[in-house]
Scaffold this motif. Structure first.
Motif, PDB file in Angstrom:
ATOM      1  N   ILE A   1       7.855   0.086   1.490  1.00 35.03           N
ATOM      2  CA  ILE A   1       6.682  -0.528   0.859  1.00 35.03           C
ATOM      3  C   ILE A   1       5.423  -0.195   1.644  1.00 35.03           C
ATOM      4  O   ILE A   1       4.376   0.155   1.068  1.00 35.03           O
ATOM      5  CB  ILE A   1       6.873  -2.053   0.742  1.00 35.03           C
TER       6      ILE A   1
ATOM      7  N   SER B   1       9.042  -5.875  -5.456  1.00 28.25           N
ATOM      8  CA  SER B   1       9.193  -4.627  -6.214  1.00 28.25           C
ATOM      9  C   SER B   1      10.003  -4.796  -7.489  1.00 28.25           C
ATOM     10  O   SER B   1       9.988  -3.906  -8.357  1.00 28.25           O
ATOM     11  CB  SER B   1       9.857  -3.560  -5.332  1.00 28.25           C
TER      12      SER B   1
ATOM     13  N   ASN C   1       7.562  -5.034 -10.472  1.00 25.03           N
ATOM     14  CA  ASN C   1       6.325  -4.273 -10.308  1.00 25.03           C
ATOM     15  C   ASN C   1       6.630  -2.786 -10.470  1.00 25.03           C
ATOM     16  O   ASN C   1       7.113  -2.139  -9.531  1.00 25.03           O
ATOM     17  CB  ASN C   1       5.717  -4.560  -8.924  1.00 25.03           C
TER      18      ASN C   1
ATOM     19  N   LEU D   1       4.729  -0.284  -8.065  1.00 25.95           N
ATOM     20  CA  LEU D   1       5.270  -0.240  -6.711  1.00 25.95           C
ATOM     21  C   LEU D   1       6.607   0.481  -6.686  1.00 25.95           C
ATOM     22  O   LEU D   1       6.878   1.267  -5.766  1.00 25.95           O
ATOM     23  CB  LEU D   1       5.408  -1.664  -6.162  1.00 25.95           C
ATOM     24  N   LYS D   2       7.435   0.236  -7.690  1.00 22.86           N
ATOM     25  CA  LYS D   2       8.733   0.926  -7.743  1.00 22.86           C
ATOM     26  C   LYS D   2       8.555   2.431  -7.868  1.00 22.86           C
ATOM     27  O   LYS D   2       9.262   3.204  -7.213  1.00 22.86           O
ATOM     28  CB  LYS D   2       9.569   0.387  -8.912  1.00 22.86           C
TER      29      LYS D   2
END
Length: 315
Positions: free
Chosen positions: A43, A289, A292, A295-296
């Motif tokens: 992340i 995540s 989202n 973000l993934k």
């Protein structure tokens, strides 16, 4: 005050007495620790490298990933080493360092979660002013204020805790150096001297908690007024991960420190400490995540690039 009042080392609470169970604990904590490093590291890297994620929400999430990395690295490696080498000892300096680091990261996490609640409040309740209020300079100043204040708080708390002479031995009823367990070893008037700092700390935490609750009350009121189901779903999807993380962290931490004395036991204290100091930093990346897609996608991009570079190095 004699030097014998300050031991050269402390004895931590072991997870098990049998060698086989200690090795099992080592393997379990190793797996959890590697998962936390991988999740938070991915992340952190994804947000830092993907320009599409250079927004206030992801900036604070990057800081949260850094805090979770520091928090779990403060307690778990020492616990694993003790299980592997069949010992429970930690030096006086090591214990003081662990207390300082743990207080810094835990307090910083609570401060950052409060800031993130404010960010979500502005984004949903005042969307037209979001870009003006939450500009890059404001975000950096808020993060710097959180880190700076928690650093000073940790210095004050650590210095105050280790200034008391210890009259009750050196065995701690926890798997890491925790302030309440250290104070139990101190002389009878230690809690009275610590009371002022505890009252101030409790007041600040209460203010932050009230702010979190009020922020989400306003957020839910606005979201429920959104006419379209898709709009409500999108708004909830940006808030629910943060709300889950806040609930997991605050509920376990509050219960650990404010539970009735009649419910106190070594096993329960150990379980609660593992939940808020080990489990929470590990599952936070998964929670954020899960719903989202942006973000993934960024995380998958980082993983694919790392995998491709690894294949190129081997070929």
């Amino acid at each position: 005050m004699s030097n014998s009042s300050f031991p050269n080392e402390f004895l931590l609470l072991p997870f098990a007495d049998m060698c086989e169970l200690q090795l099992l604990h080592f393997g379990l904590f190793l797996g959890i620790y590697m998962a936390a490093l991988l999740g938070n590291g991915l992340i952190f890297t994804a947000i830092a490298c993907d320009h599409r994620l250079h927004t206030p929400m992801y900036f604070f999430l990057l800081n949260l990933a850094l805090i979770d990395l520091g928090s779990i690295s403060t307690t778990v490696p020492k616990a694993m080493a003790n299980s592997l080498w069949d010992t429970t000892a930690i030096s006086f300096f090591g214990c003081a360092t662990q207390v300082f680091m743990f207080v810094t990261f835990v307090t910083a996490e609570f401060s950052l979660l409060t800031i993130m609640a404010y960010d979500r409040y502005i984004a949903i309740c005042k969307p037209l002013h979001y870009g003006t209020i939450m500009d890059s300079r404001t975000c950096v100043n808020m993060a710097a204020a959180a880190w700076g204040s928690t650093f000073l708080y940790a210095v004050l708390h650590t210095a105050n805790t280790f200034s008391f002479p210890l009259c009750q031995g050196n065995a701690l009823d926890q798997f890491f150096c925790e302030i309440p367990q250290i104070l139990k070893l101190s002389c009878s008037d230690a809690y009275i001297k610590e009371a002022r700092l505890i009252v101030v700390s409790a007041f600040l935490l209460f203010v932050c908690f009230v702010f979190l609750v009020l922020s989400y009350v306003q957020i839910f009121r606005v979201v429920l007024r959104i006419p379209s189901q898709q709009g409500r779903h999108k708004a909830f999807s940006t808030c629910l991960p943060h709300l889950v993380v806040v609930s997991l962290f605050t509920s376990t931490a509050i219960f650990a420190y404010l539970k009735p004395p009649s419910m106190s036991s070594s096993s329960l204290n150990l379980l609660l400490a593992v939940l808020y100091s080990v489990v929470s930093p590990t599952v936070n990346p998964l929670i954020y995540s899960m719903r989202n897609q942006e973000l993934k996608d960024a995380v998958w991009k980082v993983m694919n690039e790392c995998f491709s570079e690894g294949i190129n190095c081997l070929s």
